[in-house]
Design a protein around this motif. Sequence first.
Motif, PDB file in Angstrom:
ATOM      1  N   SER A   1      29.713  47.176  23.358  1.00 15.99           N
ATOM      2  CA  SER A   1      30.990  47.200  24.066  1.00 15.99           C
ATOM      3  C   SER A   1      30.791  46.635  25.462  1.00 15.99           C
ATOM      4  O   SER A   1      29.915  47.079  26.197  1.00 15.99           O
ATOM      5  N   ALA A   2      31.577  45.648  25.808  1.00 18.19           N
ATOM      6  CA  ALA A   2      31.528  45.069  27.156  1.00 18.19           C
ATOM      7  C   ALA A   2      32.825  45.425  27.869  1.00 18.19           C
ATOM      8  O   ALA A   2      33.640  44.566  28.183  1.00 18.19           O
ATOM      9  N   PHE A   3      33.028  46.727  28.067  1.00 17.79           N
ATOM     10  CA  PHE A   3      34.178  47.193  28.846  1.00 17.79           C
ATOM     11  C   PHE A   3      33.746  47.172  30.301  1.00 17.79           C
ATOM     12  O   PHE A   3      32.929  47.981  30.734  1.00 17.79           O
ATOM     13  N   LEU A   4      34.241  46.210  31.042  1.00 16.25           N
ATOM     14  CA  LEU A   4      33.762  45.941  32.404  1.00 16.25           C
ATOM     15  C   LEU A   4      34.804  46.405  33.412  1.00 16.25           C
ATOM     16  O   LEU A   4      35.936  45.916  33.411  1.00 16.25           O
ATOM     17  N   LEU A   5      34.402  47.329  34.243  1.00 17.24           N
ATOM     18  CA  LEU A   5      35.331  47.924  35.206  1.00 17.24           C
ATOM     19  C   LEU A   5      34.716  47.908  36.600  1.00 17.24           C
ATOM     20  O   LEU A   5      33.877  48.743  36.930  1.00 17.24           O
ATOM     21  N   PRO A   6      35.112  46.962  37.438  1.00 14.28           N
ATOM     22  CA  PRO A   6      34.642  46.977  38.834  1.00 14.28           C
ATOM     23  C   PRO A   6      35.222  48.175  39.575  1.00 14.28           C
ATOM     24  O   PRO A   6      36.201  48.790  39.135  1.00 14.28           O
ATOM     25  N   PRO A   7      34.639  48.525  40.721  1.00  7.58           N
ATOM     26  CA  PRO A   7      35.204  49.616  41.526  1.00  7.58           C
ATOM     27  C   PRO A   7      36.565  49.218  42.081  1.00  7.58           C
ATOM     28  O   PRO A   7      36.870  48.038  42.242  1.00  7.58           O
ATOM     29  N   THR A   8      37.380  50.206  42.372  1.00 10.27           N
ATOM     30  CA  THR A   8      38.763  49.921  42.758  1.00 10.27           C
ATOM     31  C   THR A   8      38.879  49.176  44.077  1.00 10.27           C
ATOM     32  O   THR A   8      39.797  48.385  44.269  1.00 10.27           O
ATOM     33  N   TYR A   9      37.963  49.422  45.017  1.00 13.39           N
ATOM     34  CA  TYR A   9      38.066  48.788  46.331  1.00 13.39           C
ATOM     35  C   TYR A   9      37.023  47.683  46.513  1.00 13.39           C
ATOM     36  O   TYR A   9      36.511  47.470  47.605  1.00 13.39           O
ATOM     37  N   TRP A  10      36.701  46.971  45.451  1.00 14.04           N
ATOM     38  CA  TRP A  10      35.674  45.943  45.576  1.00 14.04           C
ATOM     39  C   TRP A  10      36.193  44.746  46.355  1.00 14.04           C
ATOM     40  O   TRP A  10      37.396  44.597  46.574  1.00 14.04           O
ATOM     41  N   SER A  11      35.269  43.866  46.772  1.00 19.80           N
ATOM     42  CA  SER A  11      35.657  42.802  47.698  1.00 19.80           C
ATOM     43  C   SER A  11      35.010  41.464  47.354  1.00 19.80           C
ATOM     44  O   SER A  11      34.346  40.862  48.197  1.00 19.80           O
ATOM     45  N   PRO A  12      35.160  40.963  46.131  1.00 20.96           N
ATOM     46  CA  PRO A  12      34.534  39.683  45.791  1.00 20.96           C
ATOM     47  C   PRO A  12      35.161  38.530  46.575  1.00 20.96           C
ATOM     48  O   PRO A  12      36.374  38.492  46.799  1.00 20.96           O
ATOM     49  N   THR A  13      34.321  37.594  46.981  1.00 14.83           N
ATOM     50  CA  THR A  13      34.827  36.372  47.594  1.00 14.83           C
ATOM     51  C   THR A  13      35.285  35.426  46.490  1.00 14.83           C
ATOM     52  O   THR A  13      35.083  35.681  45.295  1.00 14.83           O
ATOM     53  N   SER A  14      35.887  34.321  46.874  1.00 13.98           N
ATOM     54  CA  SER A  14      36.317  33.341  45.872  1.00 13.98           C
ATOM     55  C   SER A  14      35.123  32.804  45.099  1.00 13.98           C
ATOM     56  O   SER A  14      35.198  32.569  43.886  1.00 13.98           O
ATOM     57  N   ALA A  15      33.987  32.622  45.795  1.00 12.81           N
ATOM     58  CA  ALA A  15      32.781  32.145  45.100  1.00 12.81           C
ATOM     59  C   ALA A  15      32.274  33.186  44.111  1.00 12.81           C
ATOM     60  O   ALA A  15      31.824  32.837  43.003  1.00 12.81           O
ATOM     61  N   ASP A  16      32.357  34.467  44.474  1.00 13.89           N
ATOM     62  CA  ASP A  16      31.951  35.535  43.556  1.00 13.89           C
ATOM     63  C   ASP A  16      32.830  35.524  42.307  1.00 13.89           C
ATOM     64  O   ASP A  16      32.335  35.613  41.178  1.00 13.89           O
ATOM     65  N   ALA A  17      34.141  35.455  42.519  1.00 13.90           N
ATOM     66  CA  ALA A  17      35.066  35.490  41.386  1.00 13.90           C
ATOM     67  C   ALA A  17      34.855  34.295  40.467  1.00 13.90           C
ATOM     68  O   ALA A  17      34.855  34.435  39.231  1.00 13.90           O
ATOM     69  N   GLU A  18      34.678  33.113  41.031  1.00 16.05           N
ATOM     70  CA  GLU A  18      34.460  31.925  40.209  1.00 16.05           C
ATOM     71  C   GLU A  18      33.186  32.054  39.383  1.00 16.05           C
ATOM     72  O   GLU A  18      33.138  31.663  38.218  1.00 16.05           O
TER      73      GLU A  18
END
Length: 878
Positions: free
Chosen positions: A551-568
């Motif tokens: 199972s790849a149920f992926l849940l980041p923390p609610t107040y996370w702060s990825p940059t655009s480079a992180d998200a890409e």
Amino acid sequence: MAIAVVLAVLGLTVLSGAVGPASAAPETGTSGSDTGSDTSDQQSPSRFARIVIDSMTPSIVTTTSRPVVTVSGRVDNVGDRSITDLTIRLERGDPVASAAGLRTDLADDDPAVAVAGPFEALSDKLAPGESVGFRMSMALSANNGPDGQGLAISRTGVYPMQVNVNGTPEYGNTAQVAGSRMLLPVLSLPPDDNRADGYVDPSTEYSDTDPVTGLGPDGSVSANLSSPARMTILWPLAAPPQLAPGVLGGNTEPVRLINENMARSLADGGRLAELLTALQKVVGEPPPAQSDSVSSDTPPAETSESPEPAALPGSEKLADSMCLAIDPDLIVTVRAMSLGYEVSDNPADPRSSTRPGSGAEAAGRWLDTLRWTAQRMCVVALPYAQADLTSLSRIGNAGLTEAALRSPADIVDTVLGVRSVRGLSIPALGAIDSDGAATLTAAELATTAVSSNSVAPTGRRDDTGRYRIGDLAAQTYDAPVTASFAAIGTAPSTPALTPPDQRVDLSDESEGSRRQSAIGALAYPAIAAPEPAPTGADSRPSSRDPVVGRSAFLLPPTYWSPTSADAEALFATARLLLESGAATPTPLPNLVAELGSVREQARLIDPPGVGPVGRIGSVLTTDATASIRRNVEDSWQFEGALVRSADVAATPERYMSPLREDQLRAIRSPDAWGSAVYTHLRRTQSERIDAVSSTLHRMTRSVTILDPGGRYTLASERSPLLLVVKNDLALPVRARITTSEPADIEIGDLGVIEIPASGTRQIQLPTRGEASEAISVEIRLSTVTGVPLGEPISLSVHTNAYGKPLFYITILAAAALVLLTARRLWHRFRGQPDPADADRPEPDELERMLAGSGYQERRRTLQSEGRMHGEEPDDDPS
């Protein structure tokens, strides 16, 4: 050769005073990622240098990758001493054997090194504050690099990597002066001649050695696609509470924020703006806003429609697997900001001075973009303001629980114009205890998502990570994967459920290394395929299995702060896994529907090494619990007494609900690990409770009886008591007047009275007095639901009543008058003098004359009238 290198590594002198695990400062209501600060710049005091990773290529190894791993970046001297003879090399450890290893392999002060490359000269001398760049490469295989050096990776997996820098600090010995760790996911391997030499065709040849799984004739190693991971990615949009407490709703009072952090977060480049912009790579960009004025010579066809920018190729499966997880408190706040707001100078005081806010325009644009995006994606609501379930259980107010767990879906649907996924609760802490489970059951929420380290299967482990826990069906997820996501971005943090051995020193890691570790964590469930289940009586899973299985149920923390480079980078990795077949999209609605048929049993446990869930997630004291319970109950009582008015747009529910929402904000779960986090939560909790109490007290004083003062005299014993009641609230209120019950006065009950909003009303209390004396009367005002209003007044009332004695005297006097009149008439009718006249004196000459003159005058008048009728005058005086 590799063994010699390993021995050399173990022989190096290591700096004393190794850094213990620590967490960067978490985002709070007054600081954090919404301010745009990068807490990764914090330095460990025991390090002489710091490694900043710019890139690792490939970020995930596949059959099409180059057979070389290249790492580039720089080394900064962050100490106060020069460092000489700097050398650098790349090292790797054994593949991660469990999900916990995704963090423990990075947190270990002395990580095991399986393979290491040779040290390369980096700089002869590095003065304090100076930097030196580096770029080094190492072959994936053992013998393809220079001098036969390589990483010796021949199997798929997720490998811990370390960039190690040695040097000689001034006044010191040669030692490791800096290190940076990250994860390298290997989904598959490119062709390799050495592996090709060992290829054995299983259909024609037999080998007594353990063949490499998926090995091809060209030496490539294919991905394990026999059991694709079921991928579901939640994309949280949330922020610490920003609305100032104690402000009434329905646009009856100006919206107040505690600071301008939210405005910065919503503006271009801010945390929330980046989170939303990243999704445009998945669902496409919203069309540009149309100008209010369009040139008259522009053809309508050119302005009426514009094509929507398409998402990146291959995003269809990714979009199916993703779901927006939205905190309703966030969109309530942003919507209020878009209509104009103020910033409080003292958030703890609801009546403090304010200054104009500057983020209304940014809030409006962000909300419009969110509406457009949400209508093209799956959406699920998070608990309101990340309220803690255990705290809700302790408070024990059904209405507050409803507002925290069931109402959020309605709020999200109303504001965004969507139909969100129902029936699933996603606790902010990531774990629940028995009280939290009972709270969910009472709220009629049958499914939940919790971390796998808070659940212990009582039977066979389910490869989907789904279990039946009492009346709940739970989807589990790997807490170490969540911790990896928490570590990226502008405000890296460590989730509260992270055990000590998994707490990575984020201050030592750069943005690039943290991003690479998050990529490895995301890929881990799809790469680490479980071994076949045993067929014997002992069906326990292998130790190599991921905690959650496939199972790849992926849940980041609610107040996370990825940059655009992180998200890409995360999106690119997820696309690769989905397109390669290592993972398959599992939409959240399908997952929730499937949870209803879960049969594998499990029980709730406290996460090992962390402690009781209730203690971790709640900062409520006994006094705070009682205060919140009282505030919430008073708010409901007030709401029940208010009346909707045609002159005011606010309803009683909209008018009072912000006060209950403030109490939910006061019990939010900790978003990170660390004593500073809990200290901040306790302080803000106290401020919010006190602010709401202050507002409720102010409301009770806003409706009152105007005290006439002094002595109050009634015109008669039945004259009404005149009073004036005043209401300074924005809505009419239904109230009752109660009085003390002194003797000798009776005051009637008017029943329910309605006092107009922002006005006064004169009322008449029916009163009946039984004594002609001053009587003290105490008069109280309260809502129909029993909330005392204003201050009771005390009046001294004089009723002008004499009671029964006056009644009897009046009756006797009337009877005497009747008797005396009857006696006089009786004597007159009989021609007898009245005995009452016996003592009357004889008339004197004047009285006779007056009596005679009157008789003579009457006689002359009669004679005159007789002549007029032709009658003879009568001279006889008798």
